[in-house]
Motif scaffolding. Structure first.
Motif, PDB file in Angstrom:
ATOM      1  N   ASP A 124       4.060  -4.271  -7.856  1.00 57.95           N
ATOM      2  CA  ASP A 124       4.505  -2.966  -8.349  1.00 57.95           C
ATOM      3  C   ASP A 124       4.222  -2.800  -9.840  1.00 57.95           C
ATOM      4  N   GLY A 215       5.492  -1.434  -3.183  1.00 59.19           N
ATOM      5  CA  GLY A 215       6.482  -0.856  -2.294  1.00 59.19           C
ATOM      6  C   GLY A 215       5.977   0.462  -1.719  1.00 59.19           C
ATOM      7  N   ASP A 218       7.465   3.341  -3.486  1.00 56.09           N
ATOM      8  CA  ASP A 218       7.447   3.270  -4.955  1.00 56.09           C
ATOM      9  C   ASP A 218       7.001   4.620  -5.522  1.00 56.09           C
ATOM     10  N   ALA A 244      10.405  -0.263   0.876  1.00 53.16           N
ATOM     11  CA  ALA A 244      10.703  -0.779  -0.464  1.00 53.16           C
ATOM     12  C   ALA A 244      10.258   0.208  -1.538  1.00 53.16           C
ATOM     13  N   SER A 248      10.454  -3.905  -5.206  1.00 52.62           N
ATOM     14  CA  SER A 248      10.163  -4.239  -3.804  1.00 52.62           C
ATOM     15  C   SER A 248      10.572  -5.662  -3.442  1.00 52.62           C
ATOM     16  N   ASP A 251      14.133  -5.138  -2.556  1.00 55.35           N
ATOM     17  CA  ASP A 251      14.319  -4.292  -1.377  1.00 55.35           C
ATOM     18  C   ASP A 251      13.888  -4.988  -0.088  1.00 55.35           C
TER      19      ASP A 251
END
Length: 272
Positions: A124, A215, A218, A244, A248, A251
């Motif tokens: 991410d 994610g 995201d 996520a 992430s 998550d």
């Protein structure tokens, strides 16, 4: 496997890190670098998973966590601090995992010390490379901190925690990591981290394997767009983490851990 808290007295401040050293002398080392306004505990679910088979290092990036105060923050200096940690632990080669802002010290380290990197996981985060960012993109990066000043202290923390998380765990963990910071420190971290990226961004090329994880929910800035462009430009595999958001690895730690492990083992994919 116990985790040992250590610190290095550097020229610009004291840098704190944590190491779970595997008793197998041939065990590979994974070094996790956290995101903006966070700290090393962002990876607690990764440390627990990997420490049985790997040597695992987490650290508080300069200006963050216990590595405060710190003068003259730059990604060049964070790379040098990382090298000092590895040298102190006599680790020759490392697997880098960088989350969000943590991708920048990781990429800077890989750029400066490529022979010390076995492979790298970008979680991410966004790429180094002049081609990816327009002047408008860089202008907006510089506005993040000034915009944050308009929020009340409570609203700023709430909005940050909610925006990066899809699960209760990630939300609470983000609030927990923000808790020791004053609003002024949060704004300072944003201002310096994004400002330095705009100045230190450069074109890079890596010859070792790189995996991009993102994610699927995201929505932070243009992270999703940058990752798609990054994968297209370099051919790096881009794997989506299901259910996520930006955080992430909090998550959906199960998928993130498997993605990292299979990547280290040289496997292309796995069955979720």
């Amino acid at each position: 496997m116990s985790t040992e808290h250590k610190q290095l007295e550097a020229m610009n401040g004291c840098v704190h890190y944590w190491i779970s050293r595997n008793c197998n002398p041939n065990a590979k080392c994974i070094l996790f670098t956290h995101g903006l306004t966070a700290n090393h505990t962002m990876f607690e679910k990764q440390v627990e998973y990997f420490k049985e088979s790997y040597t695992v290092i987490t650290w508080d990036v300069p200006l963050h966590g216990l590595s405060r105060p710190y003068k003259n923050f730059s990604y060049e200096n964070t790379a040098k601090e990382l090298k000092a940690i590895l040298d102190n632990e006599r680790i020759i080669k490392v697997i880098l995992v960088g989350m969000s802002m943590g991708g920048y010290p990781s990429q800077e380290f890989a750029y400066r010390y490529p022979k010390k990197v076995d492979r790298m996981v970008m979680l991410d985060t966004t790429p180094f490379g002049l081609k990816y960012y327009s002047k408008t993109d860089l202008w907006w990066l510089k506005q993040v901190a000034p915009l944050g000043k308009w929020f009340t202290d409570h609203m700023l923390r709430e909005s940050m925690a909610k925006s990066v998380s899809k699960t209760d765990y990630s939300y609470k963990k983000m609030k927990e990591m923000l808790n020791p910071l004053s609003k002024a420190e949060i704004i300072q971290q944003m201002d310096i981290a994004y400002g330095k990226f705009a100045k230190e961004n450069k074109d890079v090329h890596f010859d070792f394997p790189v995996l991009l994880l993102l994610g699927d929910k995201d929505t932070t800035g243009k992270v999703k767009q940058y990752n798609k462009a990054w994968a297209k430009e370099t051919g790096y595999p881009l794997h989506l983490i299901q259910h996520a958001a930006h955080f992430s690895n909090g998550d959906n730690p199960e998928q993130v851990n498997l993605e990292i492990e299979h990547f280290i083992q040289g496997k292309d994919s796995y069955d979720i």
